[in-house]
Design a protein around this motif. Structure first.
Motif, PDB file in Angstrom:
ATOM      1  N   ASN A 203       0.816  -1.218   0.000  1.00  0.00           N
ATOM      2  CA  ASN A 203       0.000   0.000   0.000  1.00  0.00           C
ATOM      3  C   ASN A 203       0.845   1.261   0.000  1.00  0.00           C
ATOM      4  N   THR A 204       2.078   1.167   0.449  1.00  0.00           N
ATOM      5  CA  THR A 204       2.908   2.363   0.553  1.00  0.00           C
ATOM      6  C   THR A 204       3.320   2.894  -0.803  1.00  0.00           C
ATOM      7  N   ARG A 205       3.374   2.053  -1.801  1.00  0.00           N
ATOM      8  CA  ARG A 205       3.896   2.465  -3.106  1.00  0.00           C
ATOM      9  C   ARG A 205       2.910   2.318  -4.259  1.00  0.00           C
ATOM     10  N   VAL A 206       1.685   1.931  -4.014  1.00  0.00           N
ATOM     11  CA  VAL A 206       0.777   1.647  -5.122  1.00  0.00           C
ATOM     12  C   VAL A 206       0.489   2.889  -5.959  1.00  0.00           C
ATOM     13  N   MET A 207       0.421   4.059  -5.346  1.00  0.00           N
ATOM     14  CA  MET A 207       0.139   5.268  -6.117  1.00  0.00           C
ATOM     15  C   MET A 207       1.363   5.779  -6.862  1.00  0.00           C
ATOM     16  N   ASN A 208       2.519   5.152  -6.670  1.00  0.00           N
ATOM     17  CA  ASN A 208       3.715   5.501  -7.432  1.00  0.00           C
ATOM     18  C   ASN A 208       3.940   4.528  -8.580  1.00  0.00           C
ATOM     19  N   SER A 209       3.026   3.585  -8.767  1.00  0.00           N
ATOM     20  CA  SER A 209       3.176   2.600  -9.829  1.00  0.00           C
ATOM     21  C   SER A 209       3.052   3.275 -11.191  1.00  0.00           C
ATOM     22  N   ARG A 210       3.675   2.664 -12.168  1.00  0.00           N
ATOM     23  CA  ARG A 210       3.652   3.207 -13.519  1.00  0.00           C
ATOM     24  C   ARG A 210       2.217   3.198 -14.066  1.00  0.00           C
ATOM     25  N   GLY A 211       1.755   4.334 -14.532  1.00  0.00           N
ATOM     26  CA  GLY A 211       0.456   4.433 -15.187  1.00  0.00           C
ATOM     27  C   GLY A 211      -0.732   4.590 -14.264  1.00  0.00           C
ATOM     28  N   ILE A 212      -0.525   4.591 -12.944  1.00  0.00           N
ATOM     29  CA  ILE A 212      -1.667   4.634 -12.035  1.00  0.00           C
ATOM     30  C   ILE A 212      -2.370   5.984 -12.083  1.00  0.00           C
ATOM     31  N   TRP A 213      -1.617   7.065 -12.255  1.00  0.00           N
ATOM     32  CA  TRP A 213      -2.248   8.389 -12.323  1.00  0.00           C
ATOM     33  C   TRP A 213      -3.087   8.515 -13.584  1.00  0.00           C
ATOM     34  N   LEU A 214      -2.574   8.010 -14.706  1.00  0.00           N
ATOM     35  CA  LEU A 214      -3.332   8.053 -15.956  1.00  0.00           C
ATOM     36  C   LEU A 214      -4.591   7.203 -15.841  1.00  0.00           C
TER      37      LEU A 214
END
Length: 198
Positions: free
Chosen positions: A58-69
């Motif tokens: 959970n600490t890094r899921v929002m830093n995954s590639r493409g998650i913001w898009l």
């Protein structure tokens, strides 16, 4: 080993030039050699970059590639689905998009605690919301900034397309405050009135 293009053949496969191993037995060479206690030289492949080393994903899921898009596309898709309902006006659709987005964000980021994974952190994440777990609690990281700015942009769009109508303005402002206030560093780990304490 030969460093030329020719290789030595054997019952388990062929050693090619530059230390590469080509299994000519359809995978049986590695199994047979390992079963006999031998070592397969280069026959197995490592999956580099597949597994993570995080104690709590959970600490890094929002830093995954493409998650913001993907996040932006999902909100856009929600807006298009609401626009396709014939009896909703444009201002109602913008207000609904804003409210549904902020409600989902509030539930998933600020209400639900723990992790969906079994983590070896001795239960430290059990009492933390997803927002509090993100980036190990560091404030003002890029993913936290993105998740703080996006509701503001959506609020500004909703206010503009509703032509600052008083009823829509109050609803959209209350919705925005419900997701911005819990994101402030002053509210990290704070449970107002003991709500959602356990």
């Amino acid at each position: 080993m030969s460093h030329g293009s020719a290789g030595r053949g054997g019952p388990m496969g062929t050693v090619r030039g530059h230390g590469r191993f080509q299994d000519t037995t359809g995978g049986l060479g590695k199994v047979a050699e390992l079963a006999s206690g031998g070592v397969a030289l280069g026959a197995s492949r490592m999956n580099v970059g597949v597994a993570h080393s995080e104690v709590n994903p959970n600490t890094r899921v929002m830093n995954s590639r493409g998650i913001w898009l993907a996040y932006i596309i999902l909100v856009g898709l929600l807006h298009v689905v609401l626009l396709s309902i014939p009896f909703f006006s444009i201002p109602v659709v913008w207000t609904l998009t804003n409210v549904i987005h902020n409600l989902a964000m509030y539930v998933f980021l600020h209400t639900v605690k723990g992790t969906p994974f079994e983590t070896p952190d001795q239960g430290k994440a059990r009492l933390l919301t997803h927002w509090e777990q993100m980036d190990y609690g560091l404030q003002f990281t890029s993913s936290r900034k993105f998740l703080s700015i996006f509701p503001i942009v959506l609020y500004l769009l909703a206010s503009f397309y509703t032509k600052y109508d008083a009823a829509h303005f109050v609803i959209n402002t209350a919705s925005l405050l419900s997701v911005l206030l819990p994101k402030l560093p002053q509210f990290h780990g704070v449970r107002l009135f003991g709500i959602n304490k356990y």
